[in-house]
Design an enzyme around this catalytic site. Structure first.
Site, PDB file in Angstrom:
ATOM      1  N   THR A 226       0.885  -1.085   0.117  1.00 24.13           N
ATOM      2  CA  THR A 226      -0.094  -0.018   0.005  1.00 24.13           C
ATOM      3  C   THR A 226       0.823   1.170   0.105  1.00 24.13           C
ATOM      4  O   THR A 226       0.277   2.487  -0.112  1.00 24.13           O
ATOM      5  CB  THR A 226      -0.718  -0.125   1.043  1.00 24.13           C
ATOM      6  OG1 THR A 226      -0.193  -0.330   2.353  1.00 24.13           O
ATOM      7  CG2 THR A 226      -1.954  -0.758   1.136  1.00 24.13           C
ATOM      8  N   GLU A 446     -23.747  -2.711   3.811  1.00 23.64           N
ATOM      9  CA  GLU A 446     -23.109  -1.586   4.293  1.00 23.64           C
ATOM     10  C   GLU A 446     -24.138  -0.421   4.341  1.00 23.64           C
ATOM     11  O   GLU A 446     -24.329   0.201   5.359  1.00 23.64           O
ATOM     12  CB  GLU A 446     -21.883  -1.092   3.868  1.00 23.64           C
ATOM     13  CG  GLU A 446     -20.487  -1.942   3.845  1.00 23.64           C
ATOM     14  CD  GLU A 446     -20.397  -2.390   5.246  1.00 23.64           C
ATOM     15  OE1 GLU A 446     -20.537  -1.657   6.187  1.00 23.64           O
ATOM     16  OE2 GLU A 446     -19.734  -3.685   5.396  1.00 23.64           O
TER      17      GLU A 446
HETATM   18  P1  ADP Z   1       4.671  -1.591   1.334  1.00 18.58           P
HETATM   19  O1  ADP Z   1       5.966  -1.091   1.961  1.00 18.58           O
HETATM   20  O2  ADP Z   1       3.421  -1.009   2.083  1.00 18.58           O
HETATM   21  O3  ADP Z   1       4.485  -3.010   1.197  1.00 18.58           O
HETATM   22  P2  ADP Z   1       5.904  -0.235  -1.015  1.00 18.58           P
HETATM   23  O4  ADP Z   1       5.800   1.302  -0.659  1.00 18.58           O
HETATM   24  O5  ADP Z   1       7.007  -1.222  -0.837  1.00 18.58           O
HETATM   25  O6  ADP Z   1       4.782  -1.070  -0.077  1.00 18.58           O
HETATM   26  O7  ADP Z   1       5.136  -0.317  -2.530  1.00 18.58           O
HETATM   27  C1  ADP Z   1       5.884  -1.075  -3.438  1.00 18.58           C
HETATM   28  C2  ADP Z   1       5.708  -0.159  -4.681  1.00 18.58           C
HETATM   29  O8  ADP Z   1       4.295  -0.017  -5.085  1.00 18.58           O
HETATM   30  C3  ADP Z   1       6.114   1.246  -4.395  1.00 18.58           C
HETATM   31  O9  ADP Z   1       7.536   1.402  -4.712  1.00 18.58           O
HETATM   32  C4  ADP Z   1       5.234   2.009  -5.704  1.00 18.58           C
HETATM   33  O10 ADP Z   1       5.994   1.828  -6.963  1.00 18.58           O
HETATM   34  C5  ADP Z   1       3.981   1.142  -5.635  1.00 18.58           C
HETATM   35  N1  ADP Z   1       3.198   2.110  -4.711  1.00 18.58           N
HETATM   36  C6  ADP Z   1       2.633   1.245  -3.601  1.00 18.58           C
HETATM   37  N2  ADP Z   1       1.775   2.190  -2.899  1.00 18.58           N
HETATM   38  C7  ADP Z   1       1.742   3.356  -3.686  1.00 18.58           C
HETATM   39  C8  ADP Z   1       0.855   4.680  -3.428  1.00 18.58           C
HETATM   40  N3  ADP Z   1       0.105   4.807  -2.396  1.00 18.58           N
HETATM   41  N4  ADP Z   1       1.209   5.431  -4.340  1.00 18.58           N
HETATM   42  C9  ADP Z   1       2.137   5.328  -5.356  1.00 18.58           C
HETATM   43  N5  ADP Z   1       2.719   4.287  -5.615  1.00 18.58           N
HETATM   44  C10 ADP Z   1       2.650   3.203  -4.699  1.00 18.58           C
HETATM   45 ZN    ZN Z   2     -21.740  -5.965   8.563  1.00 21.35          ZN
END
Ligand code: ADP
Ligand code: ZN
Length: 654
Positions: A226, A446
């Site tokens: 995320t 919901e």
């Molecule tokens: P987490 O640490 O939550 O597991 P990451 O930050 O490693 O997720 O996300 C992996 C990749 O996915 C990021 O480098 C980016 O390219 C993409 N990504 C994930 N979430 C986002 C977001 N909210 N906005 C833009 N890109 C995202």
């Molecule tokens: Zn419910």
């Protein structure tokens, strides 16, 4: 999930073997092969020299035993090497080979004895000088091999390790990211929460002079992909400070003590370059609750690492501009000590994006690629409910690969749709895309909760309704905000209201979908539990009156032994009471939902469209419906509510 590959390695690693893992491996392999060969070689040569074809048995014995056999005349032939002796003895047609190592070469009696007994003997020099040399060097080589292996392992953990002199450390990544908040989309609330940190890192003196208490640790909680890592990097990027990152799971394969020393190293580096950010990905790997450890004694290594982490966090004051961000998708497993004040006392939810969020993320990631003019990212965003940022980034990339395969100059809409289909297959378990059927069910479910929450006195009003799986595990959710903050007591009518709201979900499914799904299970569970407590703990029913009916659990025998201190008859009465009450309430809720049939349709329609609606929008839909149908307003909490989002209370649906 930190993408650690492209982190520029700031610490130039002058550790030869760390830089050349392949070479180290090759050397190690050669050593192993040499060891192996020299053993096999020896065996072979001994085998051939004693024409072992029909030897039934080989026995390792002491020299004295062989000598005794020789003296007794049981031996037919003997081979001598400078350090061993082999004797072949034939008994009842079975050839037995005796081998004695470490023969005392000063035994001058041996040869005369052999002569006397008329035993054929020959001397063998083994494989000559070379094999002697190897057998001498073997222990040294083995030692070296193991040493290099250990050194390699250790140096992963400690800066430099045994072989290296530098502070080089592969698993502590250090960089100065140029990620900005604009690169992180769809997690606006989380962004808001971390913004103040940026200011602190930029102008630490201001805050320090004022004596302001800045959080040392912040826990980013949310499903995988995320953008937790990305958000942490963006904080560093916005403040233009160094970003030190490690992954919690990296600590665990370490030798005891290495994890702890790495934590020390990590903090030392970060403090040296303060202001700076430390990011610990997958902190649950080290921060797992010690109580839930399971094994006796627990995992020593993890515990030491965790203790070191706690010590380091306590060790620097709020005047050191180092902020520790940690990420987890299992906050419930964390040790309570980690969450205490002065450590990770703030949690920030980094959640899956809603429609607008997904659209924004898609836009960010399509900046670097060529999109055809027929591409409609809105459609892509619509079709990817339930996916996280990383999944969306993957979809864009997958589409680019598909387009490339067909030698297209631009990515077309069809490529994107195909990529969505593929991600659907691949991600099924992790971040599930929600199917349209599910979306419909959740939207009505919901809406049912939301309507009951707004129409029932004593219920908490709705802040937000969403059909996006949120947090960890829930399908959709309705966020409630209590009227008064800090309520510890609940009145009977409030508990009954809670039950009505909980039943609203299932009732809506029955009325609008025509079938019940498993989604309401948790609601029913909770409704039943509330009623049970009302009867047996709070004395709020006629069946038990003022009597408190406790269940005592016999836990010291391993739990599971529950006994009741009331009669069978009473138990039956209680069961009947709970069942009839639930049925009555359910009938009432269904009646209400039917009276507001079109309002629910409208609400579900909007939800299907935009996925998330605010409480005010819910009230507006109900209000409009009532006005259009000349109904007396039943809105229990008024129409509008000022936006104060404290003390949130969620109704999740498992
Ligand atoms: P987490 O640490 O939550 O597991 P990451 O930050 O490693 O997720 O996300 C992996 C990749 O996915 C990021 O480098 C980016 O390219 C993409 N990504 C994930 N979430 C986002 C977001 N909210 N906005 C833009 N890109 C995202
Ligand atoms: Zn419910």
């Amino acid at each position: 999930m930190a993408n650690q590959n492209n982190n520029n390695q700031k610490n130039n690693n002058n550790n030869f073997f760390n830089n050349n893992p392949l070479l180290a491996f090759a050397i190690f392999s050669i050593i192993i092969i040499m060891i192996f060969k020299s053993f096999v070689g020896e065996g072979e040569s001994l085998g051939t020299m004693l024409n072992t074809n029909n030897i039934a048995q080989t026995k390792q014995v002491k020299y004295s035993e062989i000598k005794k056999e020789i003296e007794e005349g049981a031996v037919q032939s003997v081979k001598l090497t400078p350090s061993s002796i082999e004797a072949i003895s034939e008994q009842n047609g079975r050839k037995i080979r005796y081998i004695a190592q470490n023969v005392p070469t000063y035994d001058k009696d041996l040869i005369p004895l052999l002569e006397k007994k008329n035993i054929t003997y020959e001397g063998v020099m083994g494989n000559g000088f070379f094999s002697e040399l190897i057998s001498m060097m073997l222990p040294i080589l083995i030692f070296f091999g193991i040493w290099i292996f250990l050194a390699k392992k250790m140096s992963k953990g400690m800066g430099g390790g045994i072989l290296g002199a530098g502070k080089a450390d592969k698993l502590i990544n250090s960089e100065k990211p140029d990620t900005k908040f604009d690169d992180v989309q769809g997690v606006e609330e989380a962004k808001d929460e971390v913004k103040e940190i940026v200011d602190f890192l930029k102008f630490p003196e201001r805050y320090i002079e004022l004596g302001a208490k800045i959080p040392k640790g912040l826990l980013l909680v949310g499903p995988p992909g995320t953008g937790k890592t990305l958000l942490a990097k963006a904080v560093a990027g916005e403040a233009s400070v160094p970003f030190f990152s490690v992954s919690g799971s990296g600590f665990i394969e370490m030798f005891v003590g290495v994890g702890a020393s790495r934590v020390r190293d990590l903090f030392a580096q970060a403090k040296k370059e303060a202001p700076s950010i430390i990011f610990i990905d997958e902190i649950d790997a080290i921060g797992k609750s010690r109580a839930s450890g399971g094994q006796m004694g627990g995992n020593d290594e993890r515990e030491q690492t965790l203790n070191q982490l706690l010590a380091e966090m306590d060790g620097f004051g709020t005047d050191t501009p180092v902020i520790v961000l940690a990420a987890t998708n299992r906050p419930e497993t964390l040790d309570a000590a980690l969450l205490r004040a002065g450590r990770f006392d703030r949690q920030v939810l980094v959640d899956k994006p809603d429609y607008d969020g997904r659209l924004a993320i898609l836009k960010v990631h399509s900046k670097g690629v060529k999109l055809a003019s027929n591409v409609d990212l809105q459609i892509v965003a619509k079709q990817t409910a339930g996916l996280a940022g990383a999944d969306l980034a993957n979809i864009i990339n997958e589409a680019a690969l598909l387009a490339g395969r067909f030698n297209k100059k631009e990515i077309e809409q069809a490529d994107l749709l195909e990529a969505i289909e593929r991600s659907f297959v691949g991600l099924e378990k992790k971040n599930r895309k929600i199917s349209d059927v599910e979306k419909r069910i959740v939207a009505y479910h919901e809406s049912g909760h939301a309507l009951m929450a707004e129409l029932t006195k004593g219920a908490t009003r709705v802040t937000k309704v969403s059909i996006i799986p949120r947090g960890l595990g829930a399908l959709g959710y309705t966020l409630h905000l209590p009227d008064d903050e800090d309520r510890f007591l609940k009145q009977k009518h409030e508990l009954m209201a809670e039950i009505d709201v909980l039943l609203g979900g299932r009732a809506a499914e029955e009325i609008f979908i025509g079938e019940i799904s498993t989604g309401a299970g948790n609601d029913l569970d909770r409704a039943t539990a509330i009623l049970k407590d009302m009867v047996s703990v709070y004395g709020m029913s006629d069946v038990a009156g003022l009597m408190v009916l406790k269940r005592t659990e016999n836990s010291f025998l391993g739990g599971g032994m529950a006994s009741t201190d009331y009669s069978e008859k009473m138990a039956e009465n209680i069961d009947n009471h709970i069942r009839t009450t639930l049925n009555e309430r359910y009938a009432f809720v269904k009646k209400t939902l039917n009276e507001y049939h079109q309002a629910i349709e409208n609400m579900a329609g909007v939800l299907l469209d935009v996925e998330v609606i605010e409480g005010n929008k819910v009230r507006e839909i109900i209000d409009t419906y009532e006005k259009e149908n000349n109904l007396k307003s039943r809105l229990a909490h008024g129409k509008k509510v000022s936006k104060k989002e404290s003390e949130e209370d969620k109704t999740d649906d498992a």
